[in-house]
Design an enzyme around this catalytic site. Structure first.
Site, PDB file in Angstrom:
ATOM      1  N   SER A 173     -56.704  48.946  -9.375  1.00 31.78           N
ATOM      2  CA  SER A 173     -55.605  49.782  -9.888  1.00 31.78           C
ATOM      3  C   SER A 173     -55.991  51.260  -9.784  1.00 31.78           C
ATOM      4  O   SER A 173     -55.140  52.113  -9.526  1.00 31.78           O
ATOM      5  CB  SER A 173     -55.278  49.411 -11.326  1.00 31.78           C
ATOM      6  OG  SER A 173     -56.430  49.493 -12.135  1.00 31.78           O
ATOM      7  N   GLY A 200     -42.231  51.642 -21.066  1.00 28.96           N
ATOM      8  CA  GLY A 200     -43.088  51.569 -19.883  1.00 28.96           C
ATOM      9  C   GLY A 200     -42.565  50.503 -18.941  1.00 28.96           C
ATOM     10  O   GLY A 200     -43.004  49.356 -19.000  1.00 28.96           O
ATOM     11  N   GLU A 249     -56.720  56.127 -14.610  1.00 28.73           N
ATOM     12  CA  GLU A 249     -57.022  55.850 -16.021  1.00 28.73           C
ATOM     13  C   GLU A 249     -58.526  55.989 -16.297  1.00 28.73           C
ATOM     14  O   GLU A 249     -59.031  55.426 -17.259  1.00 28.73           O
ATOM     15  CB  GLU A 249     -56.499  54.457 -16.388  1.00 28.73           C
ATOM     16  CG  GLU A 249     -54.971  54.429 -16.345  1.00 28.73           C
ATOM     17  CD  GLU A 249     -54.365  53.066 -16.639  1.00 28.73           C
ATOM     18  OE1 GLU A 249     -53.548  52.949 -17.548  1.00 28.73           O
ATOM     19  OE2 GLU A 249     -54.711  52.109 -15.917  1.00 28.73           O
ATOM     20  N   LYS A 256     -63.133  43.394 -20.706  1.00 26.80           N
ATOM     21  CA  LYS A 256     -62.311  43.899 -19.592  1.00 26.80           C
ATOM     22  C   LYS A 256     -62.763  45.309 -19.213  1.00 26.80           C
ATOM     23  O   LYS A 256     -62.844  45.656 -18.037  1.00 26.80           O
ATOM     24  CB  LYS A 256     -60.828  43.878 -20.020  1.00 26.80           C
ATOM     25  CG  LYS A 256     -59.840  44.360 -18.991  1.00 26.80           C
ATOM     26  CD  LYS A 256     -59.416  43.225 -18.083  1.00 26.80           C
ATOM     27  CE  LYS A 256     -58.447  43.511 -16.960  1.00 26.80           C
ATOM     28  NZ  LYS A 256     -57.789  44.700 -16.776  1.00 26.80           N
TER      29      LYS A 256
HETATM   30  O1  KPL Z   1     -58.416  44.899 -13.370  1.00 28.14           O
HETATM   31  C1  KPL Z   1     -58.684  45.277 -12.239  1.00 28.14           C
HETATM   32  C2  KPL Z   1     -58.053  46.537 -11.782  1.00 28.14           C
HETATM   33  O2  KPL Z   1     -57.851  46.713 -10.596  1.00 28.14           O
HETATM   34  O3  KPL Z   1     -57.741  47.374 -12.660  1.00 28.14           O
HETATM   35  C3  KPL Z   1     -59.644  44.507 -11.403  1.00 28.14           C
HETATM   36  C4  KPL Z   1     -60.308  43.436 -12.239  1.00 28.14           C
HETATM   37  C5  KPL Z   1     -60.683  45.404 -10.832  1.00 28.14           C
HETATM   38  C6  KPL Z   1     -58.947  43.746 -10.305  1.00 28.14           C
HETATM   39  O4  KPL Z   1     -58.483  44.548  -9.272  1.00 28.14           O
END
Ligand code: KPL
Length: 300
Positions: free
Chosen positions: A254, A9, A266, A183
């Site tokens: 993201s 990756g 995702e 998370k």
């Molecule tokens: O982890 C994140 C993501 O974008 O996947 C956050 C915490 C929302 C920060 O952009």
């Protein structure tokens, strides 16, 4: 102890870790999936890293999965939906006690890889490091955070985990699932709302209507956390998520970036995982369910 790490990756995170491991005195090989990517890497002469106002070239070699030698240390930095198939392709190269470290967003993919690797110590991690690719193998370090790593197989003990490097810091965590859930809850709160509303993270706290939705999404997620006795946010999930949204106010999540670039998101491993857990607990999460469907529609 210096080790040879194979990285599956080679996106922003994989390239960032490759340079950090090299700086820490380890050696690194990238496992790539096409001749074109191999040619691009050798044309560049390695990975280009932009960090702290400096651009440096880190010589690193690549190889195709089909030419993989014996692997003792593997770092997997693929997207969550690619992790199982990427690991399956090179599984036969892993020694019986190879260290496997998984750095994926969301949950579900790590557990799926773990069930396929019976003898190897499998570790998962969460990271707050920021990085993005200017172009393939050219990574820009956006922020240095922390990476927490811990074992997914109960009862196994690794001889050595992902090393702490001068560039990126790593902490060992005895109950990594707790960090993964923390998370996951934050990503479930922020990512789908930003993807559906095409907004920066900060808008979730600045716009009253979005802030109200953030609160409702958090209330639903908290039902799942409470049912699982996961007391993760002393201040409450809404406050925790609002504070992350504020701190990363200028960022595009993201998930929104994936959607904007026409890539698969995702969501299956973020809100999808949450909804599966809710179903097992016989809880209904209507707002999370509708955000899940809306993001799925945006992927088409
Ligand atoms: O982890 C994140 C993501 O974008 O996947 C956050 C915490 C929302 C920060 O952009």
């Amino acid at each position: 102890m210096k080790s040879h790490w194979y990285i599956l990756g080679a996106g922003a995170m994989g390239c960032q870790w490759a340079t950090a491991l090299l700086e820490g005195g380890h050696s690194v090989t990238l496992i790539l999936h096409s001749e074109a990517r191999l040619a691009r890497l050798s044309q560049l002469g390695g990975i280009v890293l932009e960090a702290d106002g400096q651009t440096t070239l880190w010589p690193v070699e690549g190889l195709l999965a089909e030419n993989c030698p014996v692997i003792e240390h593997l770092l997997v930095t693929t997207k969550a939906y690619d992790a199982v198939s990427a690991v399956s392709n090179i599984q036969h190269c892993l020694t019986a006690d190879a260290q496997v470290i998984l750095l994926q967003n969301g949950m579900g993919s790590q557990q799926a890889v773990r069930t396929r690797l019976v003898t190897q110590p499998v570790m998962a991690g969460t990271t707050t490091n920021g990085a993005w690719l200017r172009q393939p193998f050219h990574v820009v370090q956006a922020g240095r955070g922390n990476t927490e790593i811990g074992l997914l197989n109960p009862g196994q003990h690794p001889t050595q985990a992902l090393p702490n490097t001068p560039m990126l810091s790593v902490q060992w965590h005895d109950a990594i699932e707790v960090s993964l859930w923390r998370k996951l809850a934050i990503n479930c709160a922020i990512n789908p709302l930003t993807a559906v509303n095409h907004c920066q993270n900060g808008q979730l706290v600045e716009q009253p209507e979005l802030s109200k939705q953030l609160q409702q999404v958090c209330t639903e997620i908290t039902q799942v956390l409470d049912s699982k006795d996961l007391d993760l946010f002393p201040e409450g999930l809404f406050r925790a998520a609002a504070s992350v949204a504020q701190q990363t106010g200028q960022n595009y999540s993201s998930m929104l970036q994936d959607i904007q670039k026409g890539r698969r998101s995702e969501i299956d491993f973020i809100t999808g995982y949450l909804l599966n857990e809710a179903e097992k607990l016989k809880l209904s999460l209507p707002l999370n369910q509708s955000l899940f469907s809306a993001v799925k529609n945006l992927e088409r």
